[in-house]
Design a protein around this motif. Structure first.
Motif, PDB file in Angstrom:
ATOM      1  N   ALA A  52       0.840  -1.202   0.000  1.00 54.41           N
ATOM      2  CA  ALA A  52       0.000   0.000   0.000  1.00 54.41           C
ATOM      3  C   ALA A  52       0.875   1.253   0.000  1.00 54.41           C
ATOM      4  CB  ALA A  52      -0.943   0.002   1.200  1.00 54.41           C
ATOM      5  N   MET A  57      -0.971   4.399  -1.206  1.00 59.21           N
ATOM      6  CA  MET A  57      -2.314   4.164  -0.675  1.00 59.21           C
ATOM      7  C   MET A  57      -2.290   3.849   0.816  1.00 59.21           C
ATOM      8  SD  MET A  57      -3.930   1.823  -3.655  1.00 59.21           S
ATOM      9  CE  MET A  57      -3.851   2.280  -5.362  1.00 59.21           C
ATOM     10  N   SER A  58      -1.413   4.503   1.563  1.00 57.86           N
ATOM     11  CA  SER A  58      -1.311   4.230   2.998  1.00 57.86           C
ATOM     12  C   SER A  58      -2.593   4.603   3.741  1.00 57.86           C
ATOM     13  CB  SER A  58      -0.116   4.948   3.601  1.00 57.86           C
ATOM     14  OG  SER A  58      -0.203   6.336   3.395  1.00 57.86           O
ATOM     15  N   ASP A  59      -3.449   5.413   3.103  1.00 53.87           N
ATOM     16  CA  ASP A  59      -4.716   5.777   3.736  1.00 53.87           C
ATOM     17  C   ASP A  59      -5.618   4.543   3.942  1.00 53.87           C
ATOM     18  OD1 ASP A  59      -4.861   5.924   0.757  1.00 53.87           O
ATOM     19  OD2 ASP A  59      -6.993   6.277   1.149  1.00 53.87           O
ATOM     20  N   LEU A  60      -5.325   3.443   3.242  1.00 54.63           N
ATOM     21  CA  LEU A  60      -6.120   2.228   3.387  1.00 54.63           C
ATOM     22  C   LEU A  60      -5.978   1.621   4.785  1.00 54.63           C
ATOM     23  CD1 LEU A  60      -5.436   0.497  -0.037  1.00 54.63           C
ATOM     24  CD2 LEU A  60      -7.546   1.608   0.701  1.00 54.63           C
TER      25      LEU A  60
END
Length: 64
Positions: A52, A57-60
């Motif tokens: 991620a 996409m670390s917000d996942l």
């Protein structure tokens, strides 16, 4: 935790973990035991978080 440089390497290792039968984890100097479901989940989640990150996409997985 291993920090991967690319998604391919992170996915390759995660797939190897998922495909492995009889995963063992170290509990002492020379002692191992069969990995629990929680330990396998932890191994895989570290790779998924790294993937991620590599995809931006670390917000996942980060809490708001």
């Amino acid at each position: 935790m291993t920090e991967f440089e690319n998604v391919r390497d992170a996915l390759k290792e995660a797939i190897e973990i998922a495909d492995t039968k009889g995963i063992k984890t170290k509990v002492g100097k020379n002692e191992y035991h069969p990995a629990t479901v929680e330990e396998v989940q932890e191994m895989l989640s570290e790779h998924l978080y790294n993937i991620a990150d590599l995809l931006g996409m670390s917000d996942l997985y980060l809490d708001d």
